[in-house]
Design an enzyme around this catalytic site. Structure first.
Site, mmCIF file in Angstrom:
data_model
loop_
_atom_site.group_PDB
_atom_site.id
_atom_site.type_symbol
_atom_site.label_atom_id
_atom_site.label_comp_id
_atom_site.label_asym_id
_atom_site.label_seq_id
_atom_site.Cartn_x
_atom_site.Cartn_y
_atom_site.Cartn_z
ATOM 1 N N ASP A 82 -1.746 0.784 -5.718
ATOM 2 C CA ASP A 82 -2.337 1.879 -4.637
ATOM 3 C C ASP A 82 -1.693 1.927 -3.782
ATOM 4 O OD1 ASP A 82 -4.415 3.030 -2.905
ATOM 5 O OD2 ASP A 82 -5.891 2.180 -4.179
ATOM 6 N N HIS B 42 1.028 4.243 -4.341
ATOM 7 C CA HIS B 42 0.712 5.486 -3.787
ATOM 8 C C HIS B 42 1.367 5.778 -2.386
ATOM 9 C CE1 HIS B 42 -3.401 5.458 -6.238
ATOM 10 N NE2 HIS B 42 -2.590 5.098 -6.814
#
Length: 372
Positions: free
Chosen positions: A197, A220
């Site tokens: 993430d 991310h």
């Protein structure tokens, strides 16, 4: 890491933690073995660690807690203050191991609350997150909260993190590397993050944040948000991100807010000297964030975004649209600046997309061609 007031959480995963602060041992050195810790990686040593903490916390002089080279099983544990001194150092030369059963942990693993002047040096923290990741990937009822992050800095002042190594599978869901919110004066330096993430996520109420010399990927990217989930929400301001490398990440530099009313804001943000390699969405402002189209379809974001500068950003995009500004129709982004930005897609020109945004582009080269 130097932590001041409130708490931070060390949650599920695996990482190395170091700090540049200097050790002081004039108040004595407390070895966890002397308080009953078992160096076998199988026996619960939480009571021994807490007993060591309580002894150090009672000292009126600077003191050191020492974890020798070995493995120590440490289920969920909370180190609470206030302490009688403002200079407690924790030196970890060994490995702290979480239980294999994630249900034992609840929402966090290692928790510091109401402490001031705590420094943590060295060590390996093995969160053994595979079981939780498997649960989340199977859509079962799994723990949430802090288990979505490796490190949480919440309600703190003047926290310094340096030389961290955070590692989780790129397939691990909801495993932000470092999350900062409701905090002032946080610094993240010389850190490498590989996760499933956000490498660093920045929540509401963050001010005077400095991120420098960080390597991110996979992951991310570096994200401000999601902002605007609540109607009443403190803003984000004075954020500096410099000398960052992003590789094979889903996003690069992202600001995102829910597409619904809020009185929050994000302003005075600088992204500078950033190199990207094969990043899917290198530069993004998304003010229409609405997972699963619940609680926000058709609404405009109330978050006001202003004075955001992207300077000396170079590299390659994995998609044709390398710059996307999708701002609120009710509160358009203002003061967005692109300076010396060059992003290409498969050795060709990439594209930029703008909606509800006002700003400027300047410098010797701005690619893709600005839509501002």
């Amino acid at each position: 890491m130097n932590s001041s007031t409130s708490y931070f959480v060390l949650a599920i995963a695996f990482f190395f933690l170091t700090s540049s602060a200097s050790l002081t041992a004039s108040g004595g050195k407390h070895n966890v073995l002397d308080y009953g810790a078992k160096p076998d990686g199988r026996t619960d040593s939480s009571k021994a660690f807490l007993a060591t903490w309580e002894q150090a916390c009672r000292s009126t002089k600077p003191t050191t807690i020492y974890v020798p080279p070995s493995k120590f099983l440490l289920p969920k544990v909370a180190f609470r203050g206030p302490c009688k001194n403002n200079a407690t150092s924790i030196r970890i030369d060994g490995t702290l191991v979480a239980p294999s059963d994630y249900r034992v942990l609840g929402e966090q693993w290692i928790f510091f609350e109401n402490v001031n002047g705590v420094s943590i040096f060295g060590g390996i923290l093995d969160g053994r997150g595979i079981g939780l990741w498997t649960c989340k990937n199977s859509s079962k009822n799994c723990p949430t909260g802090a288990t979505m992050f490796h490190i949480v800095i919440n309600g703190c002042q003047k926290v310094r993190m340096q030389g961290l190594r955070i590692s989780a599978s790129y397939r691990s869901p909801n495993t932000d590397g470092i999350h900062v919110q409701l905090s002032d004066g946080v610094t993240i330096l010389n850190t490498k993050i590989k996760t499933g993430d956000d490498c660093v996520s920045i929540g509401a109420g963050t001010t005077d944040l400095r991120i420098e010399n960080v390597v991110c990927g996979p992951g991310h990217g570096i994200s401000i948000g999601s902002l605007g989930k609540d109607l009443e929400e403190p803003g984000v301001q004075n954020v500096t991100v410099k000398n960052v490398t992003l590789t094979d990440s889903q996003n690069g530099l992202r600001i995102k807010s829910w597409g619904r009313p809020s009185n929050g804001f994000a302003k005075d943000i600088l992204f500078q000297h950033v190199v990207m390699t094969n990043v899917q969405n290198p530069i993004v402002i998304d003010q229409n964030y609405c997972p699963d189209n619940k609680d926000c379809p058709g609404q405009a974001s109330g978050i006001k975004i202003s004075n955001v500068t992207y300077k000396d950003i170079h590299g390659t995009s994995a998609t044709q649209v390398a710059v996307k500004f999708d701002c609120s129709k009710k509160h358009p982004c203002t003061g967005i600046r692109l300076e010396d930005v060059k992003l290409t897609y498969r050795n060709r020109l990439a594209y930029a997309s703008c909606r509800n945004v006002d700003g400027t582009a300047s410098g010797t080269s701005v690619q893709p061609q600005s839509c501002l």
